[in-house]
Design a protein around this motif. Structure first.
Motif, PDB file in Angstrom:
ATOM      1  N   ASN A  23       0.826  -1.220   0.000  1.00  0.00           N
ATOM      2  CA  ASN A  23       0.000   0.000   0.000  1.00  0.00           C
ATOM      3  C   ASN A  23       0.852   1.258   0.000  1.00  0.00           C
ATOM      4  O   ASN A  23       0.336   2.355   0.139  1.00  0.00           O
ATOM      5  CB  ASN A  23      -0.917   0.001   1.232  1.00  0.00           C
ATOM      6  CG  ASN A  23      -1.994  -1.064   1.142  1.00  0.00           C
ATOM      7  OD1 ASN A  23      -2.616  -1.232   0.096  1.00  0.00           O
ATOM      8  ND2 ASN A  23      -2.204  -1.799   2.233  1.00  0.00           N
ATOM      9  N   SER A  24       2.165   1.062  -0.127  1.00  0.00           N
ATOM     10  CA  SER A  24       3.084   2.198  -0.106  1.00  0.00           C
ATOM     11  C   SER A  24       3.922   2.210  -1.379  1.00  0.00           C
ATOM     12  O   SER A  24       3.901   1.265  -2.175  1.00  0.00           O
ATOM     13  CB  SER A  24       4.011   2.097   1.113  1.00  0.00           C
ATOM     14  OG  SER A  24       4.816   0.926   1.019  1.00  0.00           O
ATOM     15  N   VAL A  25       4.679   3.277  -1.528  1.00  0.00           N
ATOM     16  CA  VAL A  25       5.549   3.412  -2.703  1.00  0.00           C
ATOM     17  C   VAL A  25       6.785   4.208  -2.309  1.00  0.00           C
ATOM     18  O   VAL A  25       6.725   5.091  -1.454  1.00  0.00           O
ATOM     19  CB  VAL A  25       4.804   4.108  -3.873  1.00  0.00           C
ATOM     20  CG1 VAL A  25       4.396   5.530  -3.493  1.00  0.00           C
ATOM     21  CG2 VAL A  25       5.631   4.109  -5.149  1.00  0.00           C
ATOM     22  N   ALA A  26       7.902   3.852  -2.911  1.00  0.00           N
ATOM     23  CA  ALA A  26       9.152   4.603  -2.735  1.00  0.00           C
ATOM     24  C   ALA A  26       9.569   5.134  -4.099  1.00  0.00           C
ATOM     25  O   ALA A  26       9.586   4.389  -5.083  1.00  0.00           O
ATOM     26  CB  ALA A  26      10.245   3.708  -2.163  1.00  0.00           C
ATOM     27  N   LEU A  27       9.882   6.426  -4.143  1.00  0.00           N
ATOM     28  CA  LEU A  27      10.311   7.056  -5.389  1.00  0.00           C
ATOM     29  C   LEU A  27      11.605   7.814  -5.131  1.00  0.00           C
ATOM     30  O   LEU A  27      11.684   8.615  -4.196  1.00  0.00           O
ATOM     31  CB  LEU A  27       9.235   8.000  -5.921  1.00  0.00           C
ATOM     32  CG  LEU A  27       9.536   8.705  -7.258  1.00  0.00           C
ATOM     33  CD1 LEU A  27       8.240   8.941  -8.032  1.00  0.00           C
ATOM     34  CD2 LEU A  27      10.259  10.040  -7.062  1.00  0.00           C
ATOM     35  N   GLY A  28      12.610   7.536  -5.947  1.00  0.00           N
ATOM     36  CA  GLY A  28      13.896   8.195  -5.769  1.00  0.00           C
ATOM     37  C   GLY A  28      14.420   8.786  -7.066  1.00  0.00           C
ATOM     38  O   GLY A  28      14.233   8.218  -8.137  1.00  0.00           O
ATOM     39  N   ILE A  29      15.070   9.936  -6.941  1.00  0.00           N
ATOM     40  CA  ILE A  29      15.795  10.534  -8.065  1.00  0.00           C
ATOM     41  C   ILE A  29      17.274  10.334  -7.789  1.00  0.00           C
ATOM     42  O   ILE A  29      17.804  10.828  -6.785  1.00  0.00           O
ATOM     43  CB  ILE A  29      15.462  12.025  -8.232  1.00  0.00           C
ATOM     44  CG1 ILE A  29      13.957  12.213  -8.456  1.00  0.00           C
ATOM     45  CG2 ILE A  29      16.246  12.621  -9.398  1.00  0.00           C
ATOM     46  CD1 ILE A  29      13.526  13.665  -8.577  1.00  0.00           C
ATOM     47  N   PHE A  30      17.929   9.590  -8.646  1.00  0.00           N
ATOM     48  CA  PHE A  30      19.336   9.227  -8.491  1.00  0.00           C
ATOM     49  C   PHE A  30      20.161  10.048  -9.478  1.00  0.00           C
ATOM     50  O   PHE A  30      19.912  10.005 -10.685  1.00  0.00           O
ATOM     51  CB  PHE A  30      19.542   7.741  -8.758  1.00  0.00           C
ATOM     52  CG  PHE A  30      18.905   6.840  -7.724  1.00  0.00           C
ATOM     53  CD1 PHE A  30      19.695   6.111  -6.845  1.00  0.00           C
ATOM     54  CD2 PHE A  30      17.523   6.730  -7.622  1.00  0.00           C
ATOM     55  CE1 PHE A  30      19.122   5.282  -5.888  1.00  0.00           C
ATOM     56  CE2 PHE A  30      16.937   5.904  -6.669  1.00  0.00           C
ATOM     57  CZ  PHE A  30      17.743   5.182  -5.807  1.00  0.00           C
ATOM     58  N   VAL A  31      21.118  10.786  -8.956  1.00  0.00           N
ATOM     59  CA  VAL A  31      21.982  11.624  -9.787  1.00  0.00           C
ATOM     60  C   VAL A  31      23.382  11.025  -9.776  1.00  0.00           C
ATOM     61  O   VAL A  31      23.959  10.804  -8.706  1.00  0.00           O
ATOM     62  CB  VAL A  31      22.021  13.080  -9.281  1.00  0.00           C
ATOM     63  CG1 VAL A  31      22.756  13.962 -10.291  1.00  0.00           C
ATOM     64  CG2 VAL A  31      20.613  13.610  -9.037  1.00  0.00           C
ATOM     65  N   LYS A  32      23.909  10.753 -10.955  1.00  0.00           N
ATOM     66  CA  LYS A  32      25.221  10.101 -11.048  1.00  0.00           C
ATOM     67  C   LYS A  32      26.329  11.138 -10.852  1.00  0.00           C
ATOM     68  O   LYS A  32      27.053  11.518 -11.768  1.00  0.00           O
ATOM     69  CB  LYS A  32      25.371   9.407 -12.398  1.00  0.00           C
ATOM     70  CG  LYS A  32      26.535   8.415 -12.444  1.00  0.00           C
ATOM     71  CD  LYS A  32      26.555   7.630 -13.742  1.00  0.00           C
ATOM     72  CE  LYS A  32      27.691   6.626 -13.726  1.00  0.00           C
ATOM     73  NZ  LYS A  32      27.730   5.823 -14.977  1.00  0.00           N
ATOM     74  N   THR A  33      26.443  11.588  -9.618  1.00  0.00           N
ATOM     75  CA  THR A  33      27.520  12.504  -9.249  1.00  0.00           C
ATOM     76  C   THR A  33      27.735  12.406  -7.748  1.00  0.00           C
ATOM     77  O   THR A  33      26.792  12.196  -6.986  1.00  0.00           O
ATOM     78  CB  THR A  33      27.197  13.957  -9.647  1.00  0.00           C
ATOM     79  OG1 THR A  33      28.377  14.744  -9.557  1.00  0.00           O
ATOM     80  CG2 THR A  33      26.107  14.575  -8.776  1.00  0.00           C
ATOM     81  N   GLY A  34      28.983  12.531  -7.329  1.00  0.00           N
ATOM     82  CA  GLY A  34      29.302  12.435  -5.914  1.00  0.00           C
ATOM     83  C   GLY A  34      30.691  12.957  -5.648  1.00  0.00           C
ATOM     84  O   GLY A  34      31.279  13.669  -6.479  1.00  0.00           O
TER      85      GLY A  34
END
Length: 407
Positions: A23-34
């Motif tokens: 009943n839940s959701v996880a949404l992520g924005i992943f940026v290829k920099t560090g």
């Protein structure tokens, strides 16, 4: 459960795994920099920028950003590593619009005011001071800085001096250069309607348009040898012993992970049993491989004493040589495989872990590796594969160690 890979109108890949029984959701924005991508003089800018993304937009104050998610019973957070920066939300499925609106707002409308920047620089400096006061944490950063040549040795937090010298101009420049669609991936796991989430994202982050900019980044890395002594007033000697590791895509990466598990992955591992249980020379003993695109560093950590650290070093070397010469037993291989496969399975039990797995795989391989494919690869590792991997990483020309303590 099928994983779909779609693209927004600006080209950002969207990885979607619809899990009906959640009943839940996880949404992520992943940026290829560090930290690895930081140039001299801007160390710590990736992490500082991560903090600044939550400090106000044209539409919301810092407090309103956090309150919006808190009021819906959700979680919003972020983290920075050597090679990526991640922003994510976890919410009940029917409240996903709230999360996408917030993430879109911080990516498109963050203001990065001088006032909030100076305040947050002070926060990060206090964070650096906190880690300075934790020797068992500090030794790992100092160890990588000594053992690795190349920007892979950059410390995520930066230094107090480097953080103080990050100007708004430098921060915004890094943001505009690195936060571009070609370096971003969006990952969604949980109960989610594919068409709905694509519409929400296209209405928001799909409007992100920036010119591509390739900075002068030298991705080379090499492994150093020798001894690094850091004198601190501590009760323990904190030791990190290193050799050459493997990259995130190296063909022997799983064999090296199995070697790490056998050496220091748990309480029944060789080094834990010999150094702690049989000899009583250390309390904490473990091993790990730090992997990057360009290579890796294999490390054994032990918390020991001034009188015993040399003996601990000799025991680590002896164990390296024994595996290199004689390999491991069939029983050790089976146990390590079982633990590896269990960890893979445990990592599928939450929407957040599934979100992370999809994005990490895509950023490394430009596809989401099927779990059955990974299991087959691990199951196929032989005793000879372990011995061959050991012969590649256990070489004295790559041996180094960092000792932090009252020497």
């Amino acid at each position: 459960m099928k994983i779909e890979i779609l693209k927004l109108k600006n080209g950002i890949p969207v990885l979607i795994e619809n899990i009906e029984n959640l009943n839940s959701v996880a949404l992520g924005i992943f940026v290829k920099t560090g930290a690895k991508n930081e140039l001299p003089g801007e160390e710590g800018v990736s992490h500082l920028l991560e903090h600044m993304m939550f400090k106000g937009t044209k539409n919301k104050s810092s407090k309103e950003i956090s309150e919006t998610i808190d009021n819906e019973g959700g979680i919003i957070n972020a983290y920075t590593s050597k090679e990526m920066t991640v922003y994510y939300v976890q919410l009940l499925s029917h409240k996903l619009r709230v999360g996408t609106d917030i993430l879109t707002d911080i990516f498109l409308n963050s203001t990065f005011t001088e006032e909030s920047l100076e305040r947050e620089k002070n926060v990060v400096i206090e964070e650096i001071k906190m880690y300075e006061d934790i020797p068992e944490e500090k030794v790992h950063d100092e160890n990588v800085r000594f053992a690795v040549s190349g920007s892979q040795s950059n410390i995520v937090l930066g230094s107090m001096e480097s953080v103080k010298n990050i100007t708004r101009e430098k921060l915004v420049s890094y943001f505009e250069e690195r936060y571009v669609p070609s370096k971003m991936v969006i990952s969604v796991a949980g109960r989610v309607d594919k068409d709905e989430i694509m519409n929400l994202l296209n209405e928001g982050i799909g409007n992100l348009e920036r010119d591509e900019f390739e900075r002068e980044y030298d991705g080379k890395m090499s492994i150093n040898s020798g001894e690094n002594i850091i004198k601190r007033d501590t009760n323990q000697m904190h030791l990190c012993f290193n050799t050459k590791g493997v990259s995130t895509t190296d063909k022997i990466r799983y064999s090296v992970s199995i070697i790490s598990n056998i050496l220091g992955g748990n309480m029944s591992s060789r080094l834990f049993q010999k150094i702690r249980e049989e000899k009583g020379l250390a309390y904490s003993v473990y091993s790990y491989n730090s992997s990057f695109e360009e290579g890796g560093l294999f490390t054994v950590y032990a918390g020991t004493t001034k009188e015993n650290y040399r003996e601990v070093i000799d025991m680590i070397k002896d164990e390296f040589e024994e595996i290199k010469k004689d390999g491991i037993t069939e029983e050790e291989l089976r146990k390590a495989k079982n633990q590896f496969l269990s960890m893979l399975t445990f990592g599928l039990e939450t929407s957040k872990s599934r979100m992370n797995r999809m994005a990490s795989s895509y950023l490394i391989y430009e596809r989401v590796r099927d779990l059955d494919e990974i299991i087959k690869e691990i199951e196929g590792i032989s005793l000879e594969d372990i011995k061959n991997a050991a012969s590649k990483i256990f070489d004295e020309k790559y041996y180094s160690w960092t000792i932090l303590g009252d020497l």
